[in-house]
Each structure stands twice: as C-alpha cells, then as structure tokens.
Design an enzyme around this catalytic site. Structure first.
Site, PDB file in Angstrom:
ATOM      1  N   ASN A   6      25.202 -19.149  -5.249  1.00  0.00           N
ATOM      2  CA  ASN A   6      25.354 -20.239  -6.219  1.00  0.00           C
ATOM      3  C   ASN A   6      26.415 -21.201  -5.694  1.00  0.00           C
ATOM      4  O   ASN A   6      27.574 -20.803  -5.494  1.00  0.00           O
ATOM      5  CB  ASN A   6      25.766 -19.660  -7.577  1.00  0.00           C
ATOM      6  CG  ASN A   6      25.896 -20.726  -8.650  1.00  0.00           C
ATOM      7  OD1 ASN A   6      26.471 -21.781  -8.400  1.00  0.00           O
ATOM      8  ND2 ASN A   6      25.369 -20.464  -9.824  1.00  0.00           N
ATOM      9  N   ASP A   8      27.562 -24.020  -7.122  1.00  0.00           N
ATOM     10  CA  ASP A   8      28.184 -24.890  -8.131  1.00  0.00           C
ATOM     11  C   ASP A   8      29.589 -25.335  -7.748  1.00  0.00           C
ATOM     12  O   ASP A   8      29.959 -26.497  -7.895  1.00  0.00           O
ATOM     13  CB  ASP A   8      28.310 -24.148  -9.473  1.00  0.00           C
ATOM     14  CG  ASP A   8      26.992 -23.894 -10.151  1.00  0.00           C
ATOM     15  OD1 ASP A   8      26.979 -23.118 -11.119  1.00  0.00           O
ATOM     16  OD2 ASP A   8      25.971 -24.461  -9.712  1.00  0.00           O
ATOM     17  N   ARG A  17      37.996 -34.990  -6.398  1.00  0.00           N
ATOM     18  CA  ARG A  17      38.495 -36.273  -5.889  1.00  0.00           C
ATOM     19  C   ARG A  17      37.415 -37.356  -5.875  1.00  0.00           C
ATOM     20  O   ARG A  17      37.668 -38.474  -5.402  1.00  0.00           O
ATOM     21  CB  ARG A  17      39.012 -36.097  -4.446  1.00  0.00           C
ATOM     22  CG  ARG A  17      40.361 -35.427  -4.330  1.00  0.00           C
ATOM     23  CD  ARG A  17      41.481 -36.392  -4.659  1.00  0.00           C
ATOM     24  NE  ARG A  17      42.772 -35.744  -4.511  1.00  0.00           N
ATOM     25  CZ  ARG A  17      43.476 -35.726  -3.372  1.00  0.00           C
ATOM     26  NH1 ARG A  17      42.962 -36.261  -2.277  1.00  0.00           N
ATOM     27  NH2 ARG A  17      44.659 -35.138  -3.334  1.00  0.00           N
ATOM     28  N   HIS A  49      29.846 -30.070 -12.442  1.00  0.00           N
ATOM     29  CA  HIS A  49      29.882 -29.816 -11.001  1.00  0.00           C
ATOM     30  C   HIS A  49      28.607 -30.357 -10.333  1.00  0.00           C
ATOM     31  O   HIS A  49      28.624 -31.438  -9.796  1.00  0.00           O
ATOM     32  CB  HIS A  49      30.152 -28.339 -10.657  1.00  0.00           C
ATOM     33  CG  HIS A  49      29.493 -27.320 -11.525  1.00  0.00           C
ATOM     34  ND1 HIS A  49      28.124 -27.281 -11.749  1.00  0.00           N
ATOM     35  CD2 HIS A  49      30.007 -26.283 -12.235  1.00  0.00           C
ATOM     36  CE1 HIS A  49      27.842 -26.260 -12.540  1.00  0.00           C
ATOM     37  NE2 HIS A  49      28.951 -25.643 -12.863  1.00  0.00           N
ATOM     38  N   THR A  99      33.012 -21.124 -18.394  1.00  0.00           N
ATOM     39  CA  THR A  99      31.841 -20.694 -17.624  1.00  0.00           C
ATOM     40  C   THR A  99      30.884 -20.053 -18.629  1.00  0.00           C
ATOM     41  O   THR A  99      31.194 -19.948 -19.808  1.00  0.00           O
ATOM     42  CB  THR A  99      32.220 -19.722 -16.495  1.00  0.00           C
ATOM     43  OG1 THR A  99      31.046 -19.411 -15.747  1.00  0.00           O
ATOM     44  CG2 THR A  99      32.824 -18.429 -17.024  1.00  0.00           C
ATOM     45  N   THR A 100      29.744 -19.622 -18.135  1.00  0.00           N
ATOM     46  CA  THR A 100      28.757 -19.065 -19.052  1.00  0.00           C
ATOM     47  C   THR A 100      29.344 -17.858 -19.762  1.00  0.00           C
ATOM     48  O   THR A 100      29.854 -16.935 -19.111  1.00  0.00           O
ATOM     49  CB  THR A 100      27.498 -18.646 -18.268  1.00  0.00           C
ATOM     50  OG1 THR A 100      27.024 -19.805 -17.589  1.00  0.00           O
ATOM     51  CG2 THR A 100      26.410 -18.138 -19.199  1.00  0.00           C
ATOM     52  N   GLU A 150      17.568 -12.067 -15.599  1.00  0.00           N
ATOM     53  CA  GLU A 150      18.814 -11.906 -14.852  1.00  0.00           C
ATOM     54  C   GLU A 150      19.836 -11.324 -15.812  1.00  0.00           C
ATOM     55  O   GLU A 150      20.187 -11.954 -16.820  1.00  0.00           O
ATOM     56  CB  GLU A 150      19.316 -13.222 -14.263  1.00  0.00           C
ATOM     57  CG  GLU A 150      20.630 -13.024 -13.500  1.00  0.00           C
ATOM     58  CD  GLU A 150      21.066 -14.212 -12.663  1.00  0.00           C
ATOM     59  OE1 GLU A 150      20.197 -14.965 -12.183  1.00  0.00           O
ATOM     60  OE2 GLU A 150      22.292 -14.400 -12.510  1.00  0.00           O
ATOM     61  N   GLY A 190      30.205 -13.266 -12.267  1.00  0.00           N
ATOM     62  CA  GLY A 190      31.500 -12.597 -12.111  1.00  0.00           C
ATOM     63  C   GLY A 190      31.531 -11.533 -11.036  1.00  0.00           C
ATOM     64  O   GLY A 190      32.502 -10.780 -10.920  1.00  0.00           O
ATOM     65  N   HIS A 212      30.974 -18.074  -7.771  1.00  0.00           N
ATOM     66  CA  HIS A 212      32.399 -18.404  -7.837  1.00  0.00           C
ATOM     67  C   HIS A 212      33.238 -17.606  -6.834  1.00  0.00           C
ATOM     68  O   HIS A 212      34.007 -18.167  -6.048  1.00  0.00           O
ATOM     69  CB  HIS A 212      32.919 -18.180  -9.256  1.00  0.00           C
ATOM     70  CG  HIS A 212      34.334 -18.612  -9.444  1.00  0.00           C
ATOM     71  ND1 HIS A 212      35.388 -17.724  -9.415  1.00  0.00           N
ATOM     72  CD2 HIS A 212      34.884 -19.844  -9.637  1.00  0.00           C
ATOM     73  CE1 HIS A 212      36.519 -18.375  -9.575  1.00  0.00           C
ATOM     74  NE2 HIS A 212      36.257 -19.660  -9.730  1.00  0.00           N
TER      75      HIS A 212
HETATM   76  C1  LIG Z   1      24.614 -18.348 -15.493  1.00  0.00           C
HETATM   77  C2  LIG Z   1      25.824 -18.001 -14.714  1.00  0.00           C
HETATM   78  O1  LIG Z   1      26.439 -16.993 -14.896  1.00  0.00           O
HETATM   79  C3  LIG Z   1      26.274 -18.892 -13.660  1.00  0.00           C
HETATM   80  O2  LIG Z   1      25.323 -19.028 -12.718  1.00  0.00           O
HETATM   81  C4  LIG Z   1      26.625 -20.231 -14.231  1.00  0.00           C
HETATM   82  O3  LIG Z   1      26.319 -21.252 -13.331  1.00  0.00           O
HETATM   83  C5  LIG Z   1      28.100 -20.193 -14.529  1.00  0.00           C
HETATM   84  O4  LIG Z   1      28.497 -21.496 -14.809  1.00  0.00           O
HETATM   85  P1  LIG Z   1      29.551 -22.165 -13.832  1.00  0.00           P
HETATM   86  O5  LIG Z   1      28.951 -22.159 -12.454  1.00  0.00           O
HETATM   87  O6  LIG Z   1      29.711 -23.548 -14.421  1.00  0.00           O
HETATM   88  O7  LIG Z   1      30.782 -21.308 -13.888  1.00  0.00           O
HETATM   89  N1  LIG Z   2      23.777 -16.486 -12.513  1.00  0.00           N
HETATM   90  C1  LIG Z   2      25.011 -16.076 -11.875  1.00  0.00           C
HETATM   91  C2  LIG Z   2      25.356 -17.031 -10.781  1.00  0.00           C
HETATM   92  O1  LIG Z   2      24.521 -17.794 -10.331  1.00  0.00           O
HETATM   93  C3  LIG Z   2      26.708 -17.034 -10.219  1.00  0.00           C
HETATM   94  O2  LIG Z   2      27.676 -16.648 -11.172  1.00  0.00           O
HETATM   95  P1  LIG Z   2      29.184 -16.563 -10.623  1.00  0.00           P
HETATM   96  O3  LIG Z   2      29.181 -15.637  -9.419  1.00  0.00           O
HETATM   97  O4  LIG Z   2      29.578 -17.949 -10.238  1.00  0.00           O
HETATM   98  O5  LIG Z   2      29.987 -15.999 -11.762  1.00  0.00           O
END
Ligand SMILES: CC(=O)[C@@H](O)[C@H](O)COP(=O)(O)O
Ligand SMILES: NCC(=O)COP(=O)(O)O
Length: 241
Positions: A6, A8, A17, A49, A99-100, A150, A190, A212
């Site tokens: 992911n 993001d 910035r 993001h 976050t989610t 998921e 997480g 993350h």
């Molecule tokens: C659904 C999930 O758990 C994540 O993939 C989601 O994208 C979390 O949101 P952020 O990336 O904004 O933290």
């Molecule tokens: N759906 C979970 C994901 O895409 C990534 O979640 P995270 O590792 O950023 O908490």
C-alpha cells in the site's frame, strides 16, 4: 502468500510540501520490481494522500494488479468504473479518523453493499470487503455476493501483548469460517515486520496488504530492502507451519 504494498504514505510525504516527489507512481513501479505482487492504494474522500491523478497514472503504469480501496460513495463508484482496477476493496471512512478504525459494517447495510458489489462485478472488477474478524459480518459479506474479504488486523496489531493471542485466535477462526464458505481471505492493517508472522501462519489467508510500516521502514532501508525483509518474514513464517 501474496504481498500487496500500500503506497498511500508515499503520497503523504509528497503532499507534506506539495512537491512532485516522492512519486507514488515511482514507488509502485519500484515495489513491483522488488517483490510486490500487487499495489494497493486508498483514494480517500478527503484526498489526504492519494489523489485522483495518482490512481489513473498507477493503473496505466503497473504490470501487476491494482487493489483500489474506497468508501461506498457514488463518487467513488463512478471513479472505480472509470479506472477499472483488478480489485476494489470497500472500506469504511470517517473524515476525522487518523486511519481506518473498524471494518465495513456489512450486516447493517446489506442492500447498499450488495448494490456496490453487483455494480462492480458487472464492470468486471473483483470486490473485497474490509471487515472485522466477525462471523456475522463474514456471512453478511457472502450473502451480499462478495467472494473476497480482507480481515482487519488492526485490533490484533494494536492489542497489548497479553491480548494479542486472543485477537489472533479471532482472526484465525474468522479465516477458517470464510474459507469454508469458499471465500478468498486476505488480511491487512497495522501489520509490521514484528507482528506479521502469526498472521502469515494462518493457512487460509492468501494475501496481506501492508503499507504504513513498510513505507516507514523504507525511510531507513529503502523500499526494495523493506519489501525483501517483509516477504522473507512472511515466507519464513509460512515455512514453519
Ligand atoms: C483499509 C486499511 O486498513 C488501509 O489500507 C487504509 O488505507 C488505511 O488508511 P490510511 O492509509 O489513510 O492510513
Ligand atoms: N488494507 C490494509 C492496507 O492496505 C495497509 O494498511 P497499513 O499497513 O497501512 O495499516
């Protein structure tokens, strides 16, 4: 076991910035060159993001597959029909959340979820539902036509050490239940290099989506090494089953 990276929070760093770097597109290409089996990204309603332009650029650039996370809104549905990613993962969103926070409440909005699932399936997009490790939610996901879920691993990841096994047991039981229904079971949220192994050892789980902590590791190690270490941890865990 597949790893969805992911990206993001590459966009989070870029947006800090308002620059063009670091590029989420470049991150996606680097990730799939170095082991990502798919690219996951969350186009949030508030675009905090990932931006719309990132989604289209990444869809056109990657060689693996896109897993687009989105809330159940008409705007996001119309966007998904334009982008046509391989996968859409329907996730809950609250403006004020960091976050989610929880899983999608399928049980109490089955007609709405069924509409999104049917519309996306009709467009040729596979749909997964981001849900808590809860048997009733899994059954509801099946009943509305979803065949991929998921499992939200946030409660496991955030649990104090003495509660982690209890949370892991919940996820393991949920994965078994969903698998018996014939559903494809993914997991995410997480997950870190420190906590991923027990989740990777649940045999019914076929894909982990991790963002993350991977991007955080990449700040120090670089993205290829962060991905290599995560995949190694996943495969080592699987090999010990
Ligand atoms: C659904 C999930 O758990 C994540 O993939 C989601 O994208 C979390 O949101 P952020 O990336 O904004 O933290
Ligand atoms: N759906 C979970 C994901 O895409 C990534 O979640 P995270 O590792 O950023 O908490």
């Amino acid at each position: 076991m597949l790893l969805g990276v992911n990206i993001d929070h590459v966009a989070t760093l870029r947006n800090a910035r308002g620059t063009t770097y670091p590029s989420p597109i470049e991150a996606a290409l680097l990730a799939e060159t170095h082991g990502a089996d798919l690219i996951t990204l969350h186009l949030r309603e508030d675009r905090r993001h990932i931006k719309d332009a990132d989604v289209f650029a990444i869809k056109n650039a990657i060689k693996t597959r896109m897993n687009l996370e989105m809330a159940m809104t008409e705007e996001m549905l119309a966007n998904a029909i334009k982008v046509l990613p391989a996968d859409v993962c329907l996730v809950p969103e609250k403006r004020e959340e960091i976050t989610t926070e929880g899983g999608l409440d399928v049980l109490n909005q089955q007609d709405k979820v069924a509409h999104y699932v049917e519309t996306l399936h009709h467009a040729g997009v596979r749909v997964s539902l981001f849900i808590a490790a809860d048997v009733q939610q899994i059954q509801a996901a099946y009943d509305v036509g979803a065949r991929v879920i998921e499992l939200h691993t946030g409660t496991y990841a955030d649990a104090p050490i003495h509660h982690q096994n209890q949370e892991w047991q919940r996820i393991r039981a949920a994965a078994e239940f969903a698998h018996k229904l014939g559903m494809t079971v993914n997991a995410g949220h997480g997950l870190t290099i420190q906590n991923v192994a027990p989740i990777a050892q649940i045999p019914q789980i076929v894909e982990l989506n991790i963002g993350h902590s991977l991007i955080a590791q990449a700040v120090f190690l670089g993205l290829p090494e962060a991905i290599r270490q995560m995949k190694e941890a996943m495969y080592r865990a699987r090999s010990l089953m």
